[in-house]
Scaffold this active site. Structure first.
Site, PDB file in Angstrom:
ATOM      1  N   THR A   5      22.602 -18.743  22.585  1.00 22.59           N
ATOM      2  CA  THR A   5      23.437 -18.249  23.696  1.00 22.59           C
ATOM      3  C   THR A   5      23.051 -19.061  24.941  1.00 22.59           C
ATOM      4  OG1 THR A   5      21.867 -16.434  24.046  1.00 22.59           O
ATOM      5  CG2 THR A   5      23.854 -15.942  22.771  1.00 22.59           C
ATOM      6  N   THR A  25      13.004  -8.525  19.413  1.00 25.51           N
ATOM      7  CA  THR A  25      13.457  -8.928  20.748  1.00 25.51           C
ATOM      8  C   THR A  25      14.290 -10.193  20.761  1.00 25.51           C
ATOM      9  OG1 THR A  25      11.445 -10.204  21.152  1.00 25.51           O
ATOM     10  CG2 THR A  25      11.445  -7.907  21.804  1.00 25.51           C
ATOM     11  N   GLU A  76      14.755 -18.087  29.873  1.00 26.71           N
ATOM     12  CA  GLU A  76      15.815 -18.439  30.824  1.00 26.71           C
ATOM     13  C   GLU A  76      15.211 -18.964  32.118  1.00 26.71           C
ATOM     14  OE1 GLU A  76      18.081 -14.835  30.880  1.00 26.71           O
ATOM     15  OE2 GLU A  76      19.424 -15.552  29.301  1.00 26.71           O
ATOM     16  N   ASN A  78      21.470 -15.411  35.043  1.00 24.87           N
ATOM     17  CA  ASN A  78      21.789 -14.015  34.790  1.00 24.87           C
ATOM     18  C   ASN A  78      22.748 -13.403  35.792  1.00 24.87           C
ATOM     19  OD1 ASN A  78      20.420 -13.208  32.311  1.00 24.87           O
ATOM     20  ND2 ASN A  78      18.660 -14.073  33.385  1.00 24.87           N
ATOM     21  N   THR A 108      30.436 -15.029  33.523  1.00 20.95           N
ATOM     22  CA  THR A 108      31.533 -15.793  34.129  1.00 20.95           C
ATOM     23  C   THR A 108      31.583 -17.226  33.624  1.00 20.95           C
ATOM     24  OG1 THR A 108      30.110 -16.260  36.012  1.00 20.95           O
ATOM     25  CG2 THR A 108      31.595 -14.383  36.174  1.00 20.95           C
TER      26      THR A 108
END
Lengths: 393, 393
Positions: free
Chosen positions: B142, B179, B265, B388, B393
């Site tokens: 992702t 997780t 991230e 995040n 979007t």
């Protein structure tokens, strides 16, 4: 500042960079009945260790507070420095050492610049003649962008009195505990044992229901001094006057707590998280705190993204009892989720409009019972990262 | 990919934006002994609900996984979609529905684009002839910036076998649970009851000791399939071959877990947090996790600021037993704190040099007992916030 018998002072002691107030003093002309709530962190700053010991007597006449240096993780030297600061102030004021409270906030692990504090205390004491509570509220700021103060006028048996409070917050804001510095002064006469109880409860219902970043500091201190100079008959538990005092005190603390969240480090949003229908109040609190502390939820708030899925995920891992198929979720009055699924239609569009507001409410109804809880939080922005990546530089 | 009897496939099903693989298939030519570990979040995605039910039999022959859509908070429709996905794959492969596991990752709260999945499944099954595990590792990404894979060659009773694993991580990385998604395939023959036990333990010692942002997702799934096609005598508990399998499996999972942290991230740092000298292992874990999850600590790592005070503060509120006057703290081999206070000298300078490294270790010795724990974490950067805030979007 009409809080009878209290004087205030704030000076530059050069603990912080030059040009900013960093040393404050609150002084009551007579010993005041006092109560305090301190950090639950097992790593306690030297002034906290001293303060917990001294508040046991239930009396306080002066609070000296510096910003720019937390005097935490400073060992025996730190305890000596806290005690010396207290002694300098006590001597300057001509009062007993034991009724002085010391508080510090700022960087952890550096020793206090005592030579500068020694030089500053005489000026600090002199300043009481012309100082204000506002000055002290500015002297305790660290990364705060505005000073926090709240004042209420009340009456007991027809005698007017005042409750005034100041606080500092910004980072390291998280229960359990006062989670910041807050100093409340009132000229009301209040029974000490009840003051202790009502102050503890009021802290639980204010400073302990806010979260900026989930970190509990080493220095959190919340103190109240009630010096009785208003001349009212002593307020005692179980009376109408006690109820008035309680509600006004709580209003002062809640207002300060909300100011702290509004001024959360880098905050661009003020968000009320309400959980309803939980199996218990404890479950509601767990769920509300999990949402308030989720980095994923907070970054979505910053991005003005109506990402309700992250909120449900946080509720799901909070430890609260949850039936995923019954949950309802609202952004202000826009229902986003019913029976655990997206309501569809134009909810996305309407929810996104809500997220653009500077202040909004997230309400989650678990549909399992009567437990309710509300917490206040901010978003997680670039600016939070910037402030905390660069804090010591 | 020498994992005997396994085939792989990955295609574009247009669940994500066009141009990226988003549907993967792992297929064993024979039903494999299987075990799984799933999210502890009470809000479970539809495929997780289905997976928990199906793994009870201890058998699995195929895993179908999509990225771009989590199929979470999608109610009855979501369950129907997960079941239909399974059925489509089972029919295409000519196997029983009950031995198919379904996994999803991506945005919460949107229904799966089933018409696109229906169209894609035949291509997916055809792709088994030419596909690779590498393709599946890319199809499950992702916000991951690189695909995560680890392969080990081992022997049991002289017969060679392979353990290969892939994982995806990036955000929502936090115990308790796998997780993330992790799929392990091995051609070893392994006793089912022991496989279940050793897989659970290995997950605890890998995916459950990493933290990127403290959020536990709705979709975490970790699965292992052991199809026995290597032809070794079945590996049973208590044997030397079992120890080899255990250590190699754990090495695969730990390597994947560390890759997940490295690809956290927005991560710019890979940090090992080790707590020593705790009163118990449970205390050590609490303290290590509190440090790993502190936003203040993580922003200081990002800022390359040797702010050890925040680490002590996190240890102090972790709930672990702490004597603030005994703590020692090291950045790699540079001692910053002794007996709870700064070591002084040029430690600040040397500590700052360590913080500039891309990978470093923080070691805290509580000096209270024998409890030890290590967790792996990343820093908190502008990029984390950006990723995040803008995710949907």
């Amino acid at each position: 500042m009409p809080v009878k018998g209290f004087k205030f002072s704030a000076v530059e002691a050069a603990v912080k960079k030059p040009g900013r107030l960093d040393l404050g003093l609150i002084f009551s002309e007579v010993p005041a009945v006092a109560a305090g709530v301190f950090t639950t962190n097992k790593v306690k700053a030297a002034p906290v260790v001293l303060g917990i010991e001294r508040i046991k007597d239930g009396l306080c006449q002066a609070i000296v507070v510096n910003s720019g240096n937390a005097n935490a993780c400073t060992g025996i030297r730190g305890m000596d420095d806290a005690r010396e600061t207290s002694r300098l102030v006590a001597e300057g004021l001509g009062i007993a050492d034991e009724v002085v409270q010391v508080a510090s906030t700022g960087v952890i692990g550096q020793v206090l610049p005592m030579e500068r504090l020694r030089a500053a205390v005489p000026k600090l004491v002199e300043g009481l003649e012309s100082g204000s509570l506002d000055g002290v509220s500015r002297a305790i700021m660290t990364t705060d962008t505005f000073a926090k103060m709240e004042i209420r006028q009340c009456e007991a048996a027809g005698v007017p009195y005042t409750i005034a409070g100041i606080a500092k917050g910004a980072g390291m804001i998280m229960p359990n505990m006062a989670t910041m510095l807050a100093f409340i002064v009132t000229d009301a006469a209040v029974e000490q044992s009840w003051l202790k109880k009502v102050f503890s409860e009021s802290n639980d219902a204010s400073f302990n229901i806010i979260s900026v970043d989930g970190d509990t500091s080493t220095n959190d201190t919340s103190l109240i001094l009630a010096n009785g100079m208003a001349g009212n008959p002593t307020i005692r538990e179980g009376t109408g006057d006690a109820e008035t005092f309680r509600s006004q005190l709580q209003a002062v603390l809640l207002a300060l707590a909300q100011q702290i969240v509004r001024d959360g480090e880098g905050a661009t949003k003020f968000v009320e998280i309400s959980i309803k229908g939980a199996q218990s109040v404890a479950d509601a609190k767990k769920a509300a705190m999990a949402v308030a502390n989720s980095s994923l939820v907070k970054t979505a708030f910053f991005g003005q993204d109506a990402n309700w899925g992250r909120i449900l995920a946080a509720v799901g891992y909070s430890g609260a009892e949850v039936d995923a198929d019954r949950i309802e979720l609202f952004f202000d009055d826009v229902q986003m989720v019913r029976n655990g699924v997206f309501t569809g239609g134009n909810a996305e569009e309407k929810g996104s409009e809500v997220l653009k507001r500077k202040e909004f409410a997230v309400t989650v109804d678990l549909k399992l019972g009567q437990g309710e809880a509300t917490v206040y939080t901010s978003d997680l922005s670039y600016e939070y990262v910037k402030i905390n990546a660069d804090y010591r530089t």
